[in-house]
Every structure is written in structure tokens, then in C-alpha cells.
Design an enzyme around this catalytic site. Sequence first.
Site, mmCIF file in Angstrom:
data_model
loop_
_atom_site.group_PDB
_atom_site.id
_atom_site.type_symbol
_atom_site.label_atom_id
_atom_site.label_comp_id
_atom_site.label_asym_id
_atom_site.label_seq_id
_atom_site.Cartn_x
_atom_site.Cartn_y
_atom_site.Cartn_z
ATOM 1 N N LYS A 166 -7.400 0.816 -17.096
ATOM 2 C CA LYS A 166 -8.028 0.932 -15.689
ATOM 3 C C LYS A 166 -9.571 1.016 -15.809
ATOM 4 O O LYS A 166 -10.162 1.442 -16.463
ATOM 5 C CB LYS A 166 -7.743 1.954 -14.839
ATOM 6 C CG LYS A 166 -6.274 2.098 -14.334
ATOM 7 C CD LYS A 166 -5.983 3.298 -13.507
ATOM 8 C CE LYS A 166 -4.466 3.591 -13.325
ATOM 9 N NZ LYS A 166 -4.303 4.610 -12.349
ATOM 10 N N ASP A 278 -2.459 9.709 -0.492
ATOM 11 C CA ASP A 278 -1.704 8.395 -0.348
ATOM 12 C C ASP A 278 -0.422 8.573 -1.334
ATOM 13 O O ASP A 278 -0.552 8.467 -2.402
ATOM 14 C CB ASP A 278 -2.718 7.518 -0.863
ATOM 15 C CG ASP A 278 -2.213 5.985 -0.774
ATOM 16 O OD1 ASP A 278 -0.842 5.817 -0.419
ATOM 17 O OD2 ASP A 278 -3.092 5.022 -1.011
#
Length: 493
Positions: A166, A278
Site C-alpha cells: 500500500k 467506515d
Amino acid sequence: MRRRRAAVAAGFCASFLLGSVLNVLFAPGSEPPRPGQSPGPSPAPGPGRRGGRGELARQIRARYEEVQRYSRGGPGPGAGRPERRRLMDLAPGGPGLQRPRPPRARPLPDGAPSWPPAPGPGSPGSGPRLGCAALRNVSGAQYVGSGYTKAVYRVRLPGGAAVALKAVDFSGHDLGSCVREFGARRGCYRLAAHKLLKEMVLLERLRHPNVLQLYGYCYQDSEDIPDTLTTITELGAPVEMIQLLQTSWEDRFRICLSLGRLLHHLAHSPLGSVTLLDFRPRQFVLVDGELKVTDLDDARVEETPCASSADCILEFPARNFSLPCSAQGWCEGMNEKRNLYNAYRFFFTYLLPHSAPPSLRPLLDSIVNATGELSWGVDETLARLERVLHLFRSGQYLQNISAGSRAEYQRLPDSTIPQEDYRCWPSYHHGSCLLSVFNLAEAVDVCESHAQCQAFVVTNQTTWTGRQLVFFKTGWSHVVPDPNKTTYVRASG
Ligand SMILES: *[C@@H]1O[C@H](CO)[C@@H](O)[C@H](O)[C@H]1NC(C)=O
Ligand SMILES: *[C@@H]1O[C@H](CO)[C@@H](O)[C@H](O)[C@H]1NC(C)=O
Ligand SMILES: *[C@@H]1O[C@H](CO)[C@@H](O)[C@H](O)[C@H]1NC(C)=O
Ligand SMILES: *[C@@H]1O[C@H](CO)[C@@H](O)[C@H](O)[C@H]1NC(C)=O
Ligand SMILES: *[C@@H]1O[C@H](CO)[C@@H](O)[C@H](O)[C@H]1NC(C)=O
Ligand SMILES: *[C@@H]1O[C@H](CO)[C@@H](O)[C@H](O)[C@H]1NC(C)=O
């Protein structure tokens, strides 16, 4: 979305040919181009921007301080019992991380904290082993996806293991809008990278079988940005709800149980009660059938302060809940309950009851109902899920199976029926009827309940709960030897 991903992946693959993966990953100029977006130069600083560099520095500092709080492990105010843990990254003598060179802390003008963060806070310690060296000769790089801030790539390490990388997405929303606002590419990189850093620290501090494992990280210079951060994690498969609805109840239950265990861990974490702001399925991945949370940059530890319970409204699109305000001035259990209701609305209600063994249905319905009403906490919810696992794994759920008239079955050891398949739902195998059973009696019951079934073949493959996989067959006109299987054929009558 799928098409866009494919296009981006294709763009990435094409540019991959031009250089090593690292050049591609970290040189902003050669980021995979997005459809409808030319990889043009970043806008030059100009007049008319809000805030200016002082504002950017303030934002970086705020994120930096958040990361520091998490890496020091002090629970936020209002969190439960502080369970202070030794700061792993300050522990001397731990297995060190491979770093090609000590990152030089670079000060930023206007008082923003230096980047990369000083050794200690923010850098995980004992767990991760991989560093930049591991990324020098990776292969098979593939673009996996991106959010507002990060892009994820899948690569194969020289040893053959596939991992996820990432990094801040240079063509992502976050960096783009920051550069438009402040015109400061390095500062904006730093602001975005603190999200990645936060996630890295949380992955490390919240280690758990249902939290994606952090393998390591690497700081290195890209063409115009010094010390860009790449994290190296376990690789998971995206959670595709439509696909999950077609899998066996056993596999879907595993996902719900994983989630229950994760929420229990988050509610009792060393940092306090962690909530995931989220919670959409895309924040999770599947690793060997287990659900793991991967995206933690929207995690929050602090509970909501309140003066009265009027301040403690938990809002969801379909439903609002009012929680009590504690004497200490924090909304009681709000973090935990937010996670639970999200687990209900995104996962349990779809995955838990549907095609479950009938005797387990009442228990499962009560779990769905109680999480949908927020009438239980996480501890109770997990206890009920574990109870279902116990009943299922121990075969106790079978005790009331109907003792209808049964045909006799003849056992043919070391043999199988290669064809004569029929389809059933939800089968573990496309094109044939492969189901898991607790024991022979259950296999007989299944065969008796399928009109086509005349025989079945017991394999010695097992599912995650240890149940045996059995092929159900329409006949047994062709039986062949197989040392690992046992065939049972329905005697006439
Ligand atoms: C990189 O991998 C290739 C293929 O596996 C191998 O031939 C090459 O020697 C490796 N290079 C380094 C520097 O390890
Ligand atoms: C939840 O509360 C908000 C704000 O108080 C309100 O606008 C919304 O209509 C409520 N939703 C439901 C489903 O009651
Ligand atoms: C089985 O049947 C008995 C009596 O009918 C009942 O009390 C028990 O709860 C049932 N067990 C399950 C698992 O359904
Ligand atoms: C829970 O059960 C009650 C009573 O049967 C019902 O009114 C309610 O709608 C259910 N809630 C959910 C979230 O399923
Ligand atoms: C599979 O089962 C057969 C007998 O049915 C046994 O001999 C064999 O060792 C088993 N293999 C495995 C991998 O368990
Ligand atoms: C039986 O199982 C063993 C171990 O899993 C495997 O090596 C072997 O190939 C299997 N035999 C057949 C005929 O499938």
C-alpha cells in the site's frame, strides 16, 4: 468499476515493462494513468488558495499527533480500563526492521512535524520483518484497487509469497485536492502519508487473527519526494457480497463469527474501544475464508463526549439510537455499538440466517434481531455466535433430525463414482453436489432428502469446522477404485 480497475491494471502492466516495479510504484510521473485523466504535471502554486502553508502544517501536525497517540498506546479519554502496553517499537533488542538506511528526518517549513517520523512513535516494532530489501526483486505486480488516499498493489516476493503493498496514491483524490488547495506537493504527500502511517500503527497495535497482518514497510525516495512510505501486508481477497450469498451457510457463518471475534477484540483493545467509522464490506478482505479488517485509517478510539443523552444519538440511514451519557461525560459504549449495528446491517442480516440448519435458526434469528436492535453488547453477541459454532461443530444441532423411513446403504470402501453428478445448492463444487456433513447419518439424511440421490461418496477433505465433504450422486453404474474415498450406494427398496 470493474472495467476501470481492469483498465488501470492494464495501464500499470504496460508501464511495468518500462522499469522495475519500484520505479513504477514510487515515481509519480509513471503512476498508472486513470481513464479520462491525463497524468499531467501538478498545478504550480498560485494565488487565491485558502489557508496556505501554515494551514497545511497544522493539518499535518494534527495527524501526526493522532498517530503518536496510537503508537504510545494511551487510550483515549472515555475508553475503558487502560491496558497500557509496553511500546514495542521502543523495546531494545527486539528483532529490528530492515531499513536500507536510517531515514533522515526532514523538517518542513512552518512547524510541521518532520517526516519520516522519528524512530519510535509511529514505527512498528517486533512484528514486521520485511523492509525495502524484500521489495527489490518482486514480480507479477498487479494493481488491486485504490481509495481516496491509497493505492494497493499485489506483488510476489522472490520467495514466491504474494503480499499487498500500500502506498499513497499519487493520482488519488486526497493528494490531488490537497495539491490544488495548497500547491505543496511534498507537504501534501506528507499529510496523506500520515493516514498510511496511522493505519500501519493500528495494524501493529491491534494485532489479531481478524486484523490484516502487517509484514513490514519501506521508506525510500521517489523522484521528487523523499522517503515515501510503502507498507507490506498480508494479501486478502475482496469481500464480494453477491458471491458470498451463493456460498454455503458454513462459510458465511465463518465470516460472521470472524466479525464477532474482531468486534470483541476492538472493544477490548489495548488502545481502548476502537470503532470503525467506515464499515463497508470493502474495508475487509478474506484470507483463507476468514474475514479480516484491512482499512484502518478511519478507525477512531476516542468516545464521544456528552452533557446528556441527547448528545449520544447514534445515527444510521434507517434507524437512530439514543445511548446513555456516562457520569464521566462520555457516550457509553458508543464505539462498540456503532460497530455492532454496522455488523448487523452490512453482514449479519444477509449472511447469518439464510439456509442455516433449521435447528439453529431460532438462535441465529435472535442474534440478528438483537444486533439490529442493539439490545446486546459485543460480549453477549460473540458468546452467542460461539455457542452456534459449538452446536454446529459438535453435531448437537442434528439431535432432532427427523427419523423418517430410511433406505439401507451399502458401503464400498476405497472407491468413488467419477460421474453421475447432479447439481445442488449451495454446493462446494460447481457442476456437482458437494456438501459437508457431520457424520454418516447426516449424509444419509441429505441423500434421502434429494429426489435424485442414489449414492454418495465420502471424501477425506474437511471444512474449517472439521466436517467431511461428501459428493452426492444420481447413480452408481460406474464405480472405480480410489484409496481416499468411500462410496455408499442406496440399496433398492
Ligand atoms: C531477481 O529475480 C530473478 C528471477 O527470479 C533472478 O534471476 C535474479 O537473479 C534476481 N535478482 C536479484 C538481484 O536478486
Ligand atoms: C435520525 O436523526 C436525524 C437527525 O436527528 C433525522 O434527520 C433522521 O430523520 C432520523 N432518522 C430516522 C430513521 O429516524
Ligand atoms: C430438540 O427437541 C427437543 C424436544 O422437542 C427440544 O426441547 C430441543 O430444544 C430441540 N433441540 C434443538 C437443537 O432444536
Ligand atoms: C426484532 O424482533 C421484534 C419482535 O419480533 C420486531 O418487532 C423487530 O422488528 C425485530 N428487529 C429487527 C432488527 O429484526
Ligand atoms: C484418506 O482416507 C483414506 C481412507 O479412506 C486414508 O487411508 C488416507 O490416509 C486418508 N488421507 C488423508 C490425507 O487423510
Ligand atoms: C489420496 O490422498 C493423498 C494425500 O492427500 C494424495 O497424495 C493422493 O494422491 C490421493 N489419492 C488419490 C487417488 O486421489
